[in-house]
Scaffold this active site. Sequence first.
Site, PDB file in Angstrom:
ATOM      1  N   HIS A 206      18.603  -4.566  74.437  1.00 47.34           N
ATOM      2  CA  HIS A 206      19.311  -3.960  73.314  1.00 47.34           C
ATOM      3  C   HIS A 206      20.165  -5.034  72.650  1.00 47.34           C
ATOM      4  O   HIS A 206      20.618  -5.978  73.317  1.00 47.34           O
ATOM      5  CB  HIS A 206      20.213  -2.821  73.792  1.00 47.34           C
ATOM      6  CG  HIS A 206      19.477  -1.604  74.232  1.00 47.34           C
ATOM      7  ND1 HIS A 206      20.050  -0.359  74.187  1.00 47.34           N
ATOM      8  CD2 HIS A 206      18.223  -1.425  74.727  1.00 47.34           C
ATOM      9  CE1 HIS A 206      19.182   0.529  74.639  1.00 47.34           C
ATOM     10  NE2 HIS A 206      18.063  -0.098  74.977  1.00 47.34           N
TER      11      HIS A 206
ATOM     12  N   GLU B 122      23.211  -5.096  71.729  1.00 38.85           N
ATOM     13  CA  GLU B 122      24.538  -5.270  72.326  1.00 38.85           C
ATOM     14  C   GLU B 122      24.483  -6.118  73.590  1.00 38.85           C
ATOM     15  O   GLU B 122      25.327  -6.995  73.794  1.00 38.85           O
ATOM     16  CB  GLU B 122      25.167  -3.907  72.671  1.00 38.85           C
ATOM     17  CG  GLU B 122      25.379  -3.009  71.483  1.00 38.85           C
ATOM     18  CD  GLU B 122      24.246  -2.012  71.274  1.00 38.85           C
ATOM     19  OE1 GLU B 122      24.520  -0.911  70.786  1.00 38.85           O
ATOM     20  OE2 GLU B 122      23.081  -2.330  71.585  1.00 38.85           O
TER      21      GLU B 122
ATOM     22  N   CYS C 216      24.700   0.361  77.084  1.00 42.05           N
ATOM     23  CA  CYS C 216      25.456  -0.619  76.301  1.00 42.05           C
ATOM     24  C   CYS C 216      26.951  -0.320  76.324  1.00 42.05           C
ATOM     25  O   CYS C 216      27.770  -1.239  76.413  1.00 42.05           O
ATOM     26  CB  CYS C 216      24.924  -0.663  74.876  1.00 42.05           C
ATOM     27  SG  CYS C 216      23.229  -1.282  74.799  1.00 42.05           S
TER      28      CYS C 216
ATOM     29  N   CYS D  20      24.430   3.235  73.254  1.00 39.46           N
ATOM     30  CA  CYS D  20      23.947   4.157  74.279  1.00 39.46           C
ATOM     31  C   CYS D  20      24.820   3.975  75.531  1.00 39.46           C
ATOM     32  O   CYS D  20      25.691   3.101  75.580  1.00 39.46           O
ATOM     33  CB  CYS D  20      22.481   3.864  74.587  1.00 39.46           C
ATOM     34  SG  CYS D  20      22.214   2.279  75.433  1.00 39.46           S
TER      35      CYS D  20
END
Length: 159
Positions: free
Chosen positions: A52, A54, A85, A82
Amino acid sequence: MKAALAEARRTFDAKAAGKQVDVPVGCLIIKGGEVIAQAHNQREETQDPTAHAELIALRTAAKSQSSWRLNDCTLVVTLEPCAMCAEAIIQSRITTLVFGAYDQRTGACGSAFNLFVSGRSYPLPEIIGGIEEEECERLLADFFKTVRNKSRDNPTNNR
């Protein structure tokens, strides 16, 4: 947020290069007015479920600072983080979290659920949501519209 949106759009550059395209999410980490990390989602490109934006940005920032503690840093991301993260943001000691679009399905900053609740044993960042929200939402909507149209055009390619 404009720079995070530009980073998210890099997924469309990947599409132009013929690569599998990921959900367009862009992330920056800023310290002292300087961008110390930036990333976009790369799950499809790397076949890594943790790729991801992040998490990639957090890894890059930690390396650049020679510390996993990212005190006095601001993380800017185009989509509400999410749970995976969000917890990494908390663990990294990010001071401020800024995000664009809210995510009613998986957002962990209050939309679907909230990991940023008082009483946690770690310091929580200040959270600022809804920055450039419409532009962030539009980028995501355009992406998913393209994915749906592609699936309709080629039903054997559905995943």
